[in-house]
Design a protein around this motif. Structure first.
Motif, mmCIF file in Angstrom:
data_model
loop_
_atom_site.group_PDB
_atom_site.id
_atom_site.type_symbol
_atom_site.label_atom_id
_atom_site.label_comp_id
_atom_site.label_asym_id
_atom_site.label_seq_id
_atom_site.Cartn_x
_atom_site.Cartn_y
_atom_site.Cartn_z
ATOM 1 N N TRP A 95 1.006 -1.211 0.070
ATOM 2 C CA TRP A 95 0.053 0.089 0.049
ATOM 3 C C TRP A 95 0.994 1.249 0.063
ATOM 4 C CZ3 TRP A 95 -5.028 -0.248 -0.968
ATOM 5 C CH2 TRP A 95 -5.650 -1.610 -0.540
ATOM 6 N N ILE A 96 0.779 2.173 -0.793
ATOM 7 C CA ILE A 96 1.340 3.305 -1.070
ATOM 8 C C ILE A 96 0.614 4.442 -0.994
ATOM 9 C CG2 ILE A 96 3.050 4.623 -2.475
ATOM 10 C CD1 ILE A 96 3.549 1.805 -4.089
ATOM 11 N N ARG A 97 1.191 5.564 -0.016
ATOM 12 C CA ARG A 97 0.301 6.767 -0.028
ATOM 13 C C ARG A 97 1.174 7.672 -0.836
ATOM 14 N NH1 ARG A 97 -2.077 8.660 4.797
ATOM 15 N NH2 ARG A 97 -0.867 10.341 4.658
ATOM 16 N N VAL A 98 0.405 8.223 -1.811
ATOM 17 C CA VAL A 98 0.820 9.358 -2.920
ATOM 18 C C VAL A 98 0.334 10.763 -2.554
ATOM 19 C CG1 VAL A 98 1.075 9.943 -5.367
ATOM 20 C CG2 VAL A 98 1.042 7.404 -4.615
ATOM 21 N N PRO A 99 1.076 11.589 -1.894
ATOM 22 C CA PRO A 99 0.637 13.161 -1.739
ATOM 23 C C PRO A 99 0.531 13.646 -3.147
ATOM 24 C CG PRO A 99 2.924 12.720 -1.209
ATOM 25 C CD PRO A 99 2.549 11.445 -1.515
ATOM 26 N N ILE A 100 -0.693 14.374 -3.330
ATOM 27 C CA ILE A 100 -0.795 15.005 -4.683
ATOM 28 C C ILE A 100 -0.698 16.511 -4.400
ATOM 29 C CG2 ILE A 100 -1.789 13.007 -5.815
ATOM 30 C CD1 ILE A 100 -4.747 14.163 -5.123
ATOM 31 N N GLU A 101 -0.676 17.072 -5.488
ATOM 32 C CA GLU A 101 -0.523 18.685 -5.445
ATOM 33 C C GLU A 101 -1.669 19.059 -6.308
ATOM 34 O OE1 GLU A 101 3.516 20.087 -6.515
ATOM 35 O OE2 GLU A 101 4.357 18.444 -5.244
ATOM 36 N N ALA A 124 -7.193 2.936 -4.286
ATOM 37 C CA ALA A 124 -8.407 2.441 -3.515
ATOM 38 C C ALA A 124 -8.935 3.553 -2.824
ATOM 39 C CB ALA A 124 -7.422 1.577 -2.306
ATOM 40 N N ASP A 125 -8.426 4.600 -2.336
ATOM 41 C CA ASP A 125 -8.864 5.580 -1.568
ATOM 42 C C ASP A 125 -8.121 6.973 -1.731
ATOM 43 O OD1 ASP A 125 -10.650 6.859 0.303
ATOM 44 O OD2 ASP A 125 -10.011 5.742 1.711
ATOM 45 N N MET A 126 -8.975 8.049 -1.283
ATOM 46 C CA MET A 126 -8.266 9.410 -1.212
ATOM 47 C C MET A 126 -8.643 9.843 0.194
ATOM 48 S SD MET A 126 -8.680 12.680 -3.675
ATOM 49 C CE MET A 126 -10.527 12.824 -3.680
ATOM 50 N N SER A 127 -7.484 10.736 0.641
ATOM 51 C CA SER A 127 -7.839 11.122 2.000
ATOM 52 C C SER A 127 -9.119 12.129 2.134
ATOM 53 C CB SER A 127 -6.466 11.878 2.518
ATOM 54 O OG SER A 127 -6.186 13.153 1.734
ATOM 55 N N ALA A 128 -9.440 12.496 3.126
ATOM 56 C CA ALA A 128 -10.573 13.262 3.479
ATOM 57 C C ALA A 128 -10.444 14.846 2.930
ATOM 58 C CB ALA A 128 -10.846 13.430 4.858
ATOM 59 N N CYS A 129 -9.086 14.999 2.978
ATOM 60 C CA CYS A 129 -8.666 16.376 2.541
ATOM 61 C C CYS A 129 -8.501 16.549 1.295
ATOM 62 C CB CYS A 129 -7.398 16.960 3.505
ATOM 63 S SG CYS A 129 -6.021 15.833 3.141
ATOM 64 N N GLY A 130 -8.604 15.401 0.466
ATOM 65 C CA GLY A 130 -8.019 15.435 -1.009
ATOM 66 C C GLY A 130 -6.726 15.481 -1.489
ATOM 67 N N VAL A 132 -4.104 13.187 -0.414
ATOM 68 C CA VAL A 132 -3.343 12.006 -0.572
ATOM 69 C C VAL A 132 -3.961 10.819 -1.226
ATOM 70 C CG1 VAL A 132 -2.147 10.144 1.002
ATOM 71 C CG2 VAL A 132 -2.096 12.503 1.469
ATOM 72 N N LEU A 133 -3.500 9.923 -2.156
ATOM 73 C CA LEU A 133 -4.225 8.890 -2.723
ATOM 74 C C LEU A 133 -3.504 7.892 -2.110
ATOM 75 C CD1 LEU A 133 -4.317 9.852 -6.490
ATOM 76 C CD2 LEU A 133 -6.309 9.993 -4.828
ATOM 77 N N LEU A 134 -4.374 6.615 -1.935
ATOM 78 C CA LEU A 134 -3.892 5.551 -1.448
ATOM 79 C C LEU A 134 -3.917 4.417 -2.481
ATOM 80 C CD1 LEU A 134 -2.946 3.738 0.729
ATOM 81 C CD2 LEU A 134 -5.309 2.967 1.397
ATOM 82 N N ILE A 135 -2.766 3.971 -2.876
ATOM 83 C CA ILE A 135 -2.634 2.943 -4.020
ATOM 84 C C ILE A 135 -2.178 1.784 -3.471
ATOM 85 C CG2 ILE A 135 -1.182 2.759 -6.344
ATOM 86 C CD1 ILE A 135 -2.821 5.547 -6.006
ATOM 87 N N HIS A 136 -2.639 0.740 -4.401
ATOM 88 C CA HIS A 136 -2.200 -0.779 -4.027
ATOM 89 C C HIS A 136 -1.462 -1.220 -5.225
ATOM 90 C CE1 HIS A 136 -2.227 -5.186 -3.729
ATOM 91 N NE2 HIS A 136 -1.831 -4.884 -2.482
ATOM 92 N N SER A 137 -0.245 -1.639 -4.965
ATOM 93 C CA SER A 137 0.447 -2.057 -5.948
ATOM 94 C C SER A 137 1.073 -3.605 -5.856
ATOM 95 C CB SER A 137 1.913 -1.507 -6.084
ATOM 96 O OG SER A 137 3.048 -1.959 -6.958
ATOM 97 N N LEU A 138 0.692 -4.251 -6.985
ATOM 98 C CA LEU A 138 0.848 -5.719 -7.159
ATOM 99 C C LEU A 138 2.318 -6.059 -6.761
ATOM 100 C CD1 LEU A 138 -0.099 -8.761 -7.794
ATOM 101 C CD2 LEU A 138 0.391 -8.213 -10.173
ATOM 102 N N HIS A 139 3.287 -5.391 -7.207
ATOM 103 C CA HIS A 139 4.699 -5.762 -7.016
ATOM 104 C C HIS A 139 5.384 -4.434 -6.605
ATOM 105 C CE1 HIS A 139 8.195 -8.227 -6.538
ATOM 106 N NE2 HIS A 139 8.825 -7.291 -7.531
ATOM 107 N N ALA A 140 5.835 -4.030 -5.417
ATOM 108 C CA ALA A 140 6.554 -2.899 -5.254
ATOM 109 C C ALA A 140 7.636 -3.330 -4.170
ATOM 110 C CB ALA A 140 5.496 -2.114 -4.546
ATOM 111 N N PRO A 141 9.031 -3.603 -4.678
ATOM 112 C CA PRO A 141 9.978 -3.676 -4.053
ATOM 113 C C PRO A 141 10.396 -2.407 -3.487
ATOM 114 C CG PRO A 141 10.418 -4.417 -6.498
ATOM 115 C CD PRO A 141 9.065 -3.978 -6.174
ATOM 116 N N ASP A 142 10.299 -1.558 -4.331
ATOM 117 C CA ASP A 142 10.631 0.066 -3.821
ATOM 118 C C ASP A 142 9.435 0.710 -3.863
ATOM 119 O OD1 ASP A 142 11.677 2.309 -2.870
ATOM 120 O OD2 ASP A 142 13.225 2.410 -4.678
#
Length: 163
Positions: A95-101, A124-130, A132-142
């Motif tokens: 699960w990766i949190r991606v802050p967006i501008e 998968a989701d966006m924060s209430a403030c809009g 940060v996106l929550l991303i699921h990645s199948l394979h994320a070594p980094d």
């Protein structure tokens, strides 16, 4: 008159093209149905979409679409390799949190859709403030590299297109 009948002309054009891609027939009946959908859908959704998105650069948007199509093709091959050849115990989902501008709702929706369309990742989701996106990645070594790739490859282009 034209603006009243087609409040979102780009959406109407997109609907016509999408309809022809779906039916895969270039017949008069398909054209009539495409024009009907391209007229009715924007008219019905116009009250919920009062402002037109501001596009700064149509060539940049077309370039973005081509980039996404290419990335989808490449990601399909990568996911196939992971699923078919990588042992399950070596797959590193994350699960990766991606802050967006991005500030434009259309740009945020396009970013989330792009991530979801690309095989191996899903928004998968966006924060209430809009912000940060929550991303699921199948394979994320980094996971940090995936986050940085999303920001540099997609978000930066969307900022140039919409903001």
């Amino acid at each position: 008159m034209f603006r009243r009948l087609y409040p979102h002309p780009y959406l109407s054009l997109f609907l016509v093209l999408t309809w022809f891609l779906l039916v895969n027939q270039w017949k008069l009946g398909s054209l009539v149905m495409a024009i009907f959908l391209a007229t009715v859908i924007p008219l019905l959704t116009a009250p919920y979409w009062p402002h037109r998105p501001r596009l700064n650069s149509m060539p940049a948007l077309l370039s973005y679409v081509l980039l996404v199509v290419w990335d989808v093709i490449v990601a399909n091959v990568q996911v196939a390799k992971i699923v078919l050849f990588m042992p399950r115990d070596r797959i590193q989902s994350a699960w990766i949190r991606v802050p967006i501008e991005l500030k434009s709702p259309e740009a945020i929706a396009l970013l989330a859709g792009t991530i979801t369309m690309t095989p191996g990742t899903v928004t998968a989701d966006m924060s209430a403030c809009g912000r940060v996106l929550l991303i699921h990645s199948l394979h994320a070594p980094d996971p940090d590299a995936i986050r940085d790739d999303i920001k540099s490859r997609y978000e930066s282009r969307l900022k140039r297109i919409f903001e």
